[in-house]
Design an enzyme around this catalytic site. Structure first.
Site, short mmCIF file in Angstrom:
data_model
loop_
_atom_site.label_atom_id
_atom_site.label_comp_id
_atom_site.label_asym_id
_atom_site.label_seq_id
_atom_site.Cartn_x
_atom_site.Cartn_y
_atom_site.Cartn_z
N ASP A 77 0.75 -1.19 0.14
CA ASP A 77 -0.12 0.03 0.00
C ASP A 77 0.80 1.31 -0.07
OD1 ASP A 77 -2.94 -0.91 2.27
OD2 ASP A 77 -1.98 -1.87 0.17
N HIS B 273 3.84 -2.41 2.69
CA HIS B 273 3.82 -1.03 2.44
C HIS B 273 5.08 -0.72 1.57
CE1 HIS B 273 1.00 -0.80 5.82
NE2 HIS B 273 0.36 0.25 5.10
ZN ZN Z 1 -2.37 3.10 3.17
#
Ligand code: ZN
Length: 477
Positions: free
Chosen positions: A283, A428
């Site tokens: 992400d 991430h």
């Molecule tokens: Zn996020």
């Protein structure tokens, strides 16, 4: 002295000999030329098309014209006719402004072409003609030709669009919407001009690619001059209902033969219903430093993953976003600006989704087909808007907590402790520690027999026709 006269038969024989030798030489030259053509044909990146660049200069002007040649009149003639017109107009203008040119500056005409292979037989040739003849600004004219080198003809818009007023009307409104959605353009659009430009679809300046249908508008054609020339890019999926069946089929063929640098193409690999699959997700990117490192690690393991991008990031790093797609990964939306959607009004949610979708598509040419709400924050309104957007909501079953630990070993430990077949793993791609964790993580997971797939592949193993949220593969195996 008596003049020696050649008998008539000698003269005739000699004459025929000369003709024969000449003819032979001519045919030999002919074969030579042919052989050479065969050779250059092989060299062309676009089989069936050769490119010639013609330049000339006088004391008043310079000229550079790129000219693709198909070797067939049906295709070459209209293109050359257009170029000739450009040239004639240019020279007439130079003549009219003669006093301006000569000593210090020269007028110029440059015609460039952008060639795109749509499939094995259809090429889009988009010409840009830049003309400077002393007016206050340069003139730029766009002229696309879509050529079918197998059927040896130039396609008309009616060759790809379904007949009937309805479909043309529908496309008009899609184009208007698209242009008005372009932040930097919308302000300048002049509705009456745009309507006029869209009026006669036979006059549209259009092209097509593997992914989209494009309409071009010259400067001043549909908007105030400050907007420059405009381009409306409509994804083909959106136009599908208005496209002719055979073109849909044609483009599907090209879809399959699409060149991808990685062999593990999400559309191509075959999944076993009982396989030990997991979907890694990243992400908040794309990020200029850590995303490329993550891509390298994944590639080294022939692994694919899903990247939930922010619209704002994708806009800033389009080249990285393109790399993600190019390497065979999937791209989902993580909204435009990472707001907690559950706190927003429906219209605001729609804006967050719409903006991200537009920017990701702008960067990669492909709309995201999945949604991961920031913070995993989801409520009825979010579900409703996701549904309206047609993007299933994807959450996760394993949280790497990489944002918290910022430590490669900790990331590895958490994931390896919690992993199960069918899991969706949250990471991430904005932390270097996550990039550092990846090589050993992938090796460890591979040792346990896991295979890496995109979220869509994972979901495709079961029925996934509803909007979610999905935390992992529906049916545990
Ligand atoms: Zn996020």
């Amino acid at each position: 002295m008596k003049r020696l006269r050649w008998p008539a038969w000698v003269v005739l024989t000699l004459f025929f000999l000369v003709v024969l030798i000449g003819f032979n030489q001519f045919t030999e030259n002919g074969t030579y030329a042919k052989d050479e053509k065969v050779e250059t044909k092989k060299l062309s990146k676009y089989p069936g098309l050769q490119l010639e660049t013609r330049t000339s200069e006088t004391k008043n002007y310079t000229l550079a014209i790129s000219l693709p040649i198909a070797g067939d009149q049906e295709i070459d003639k209209p293109i050359q006719h257009w170029i000739k017109t450009q040239k004639e107009e240019f020279i007439a203008e130079v003549k009219a402004n003669k006093k301006l040119f000569g000593k210090q500056k020269r007028a110029n005409l440059t015609i460039k072409v952008e060639t795109n292979k749509v499939n094995d037989r259809i090429y889009s040739l988009v010409f840009s003609s830049y003309r400077y003849t002393g007016g206050k600004d340069r003139q730029e004219i766009i002229k696309p030709f879509i050529v079918d080198i197998a059927q040896k003809r130039i396609l008309k818009v009616t060759d790809i669009l379904k007949d009937g007023k309805e479909s043309v009307d529908e496309i008009r409104s899609i184009v208007k919407k698209q242009l008005n959605g372009q932040e930097d353009v919308a302000f300048y659009i002049m509705d009456d001009l745009l309507d006029e430009a869209l009026k006669d679809h036979h006059q549209w300046k259009w092209s097509i690619s593997k992914q989209s249908f494009v309409l071009y508008f010259d400067k001043h054609e549909a908007a105030a001059g400050s907007a420059g020339s405009l381009k409306a890019i409509i994804p083909l999926e959106q136009l599908r209902p208005y496209l002719k069946e055979d073109i849909i089929k044609e483009l599907k063929i090209s879809e399959q033969s699409k060149e991808r640098p990685i062999e593990q193409n999400p559309e191509q690999i075959k999944l076993e219903p009982n396989g030990k699959y997991i979907a890694l997700t990243f992400d908040d990117g794309p990020n200029a430093t850590s995303t490329p490192r993550i891509l390298n690690a994944l590639e080294a393991h022939h692994a694919v993953a899903t990247f939930f991008m922010l619209g704002s990031q994708a806009e800033y790093y389009p080249a990285v976003a393109q790399q993600v797609l190019k390497k065979g990964h999937e791209i989902g939306s993580h909204t435009e600006s990472h707001r907690d959607l559950s706190t927003l009004k429906e219209i605001q949610i729609q804006q967050e989704l719409g903006e991200a979708s537009r920017k990701i598509e702008g960067a990669t040419g492909k709309k995201p087909t999945l949604l991961r709400p920031p913070y995993g924050a989801c409520n009825d309104k979010v579900v409703k808007e996701a549904k309206r957007n047609g993007t299933p909501i994807i959450l996760w079953s394993v949280d790497s907590l990489d944002w918290k630990s910022r430590n490669a070993k900790a990331v590895n430990d958490v994931i390896l402790r919690n992993i199960k077949p069918g899991a969706i793993v949250l990471m991430h791609d904005i932390h270097l520690s996550t990039a550092e964790a990846l090589p050993s993580l992938l090796t460890a997971l591979e040792k346990q027999g896991y295979q890496f797939v995109t979220v869509s592949q994972l979901l495709s193993l079961d029925d996934h026709s509803d909007i979610g949220p999905y935390y992992k593969r529906k049916n545990n195996i």
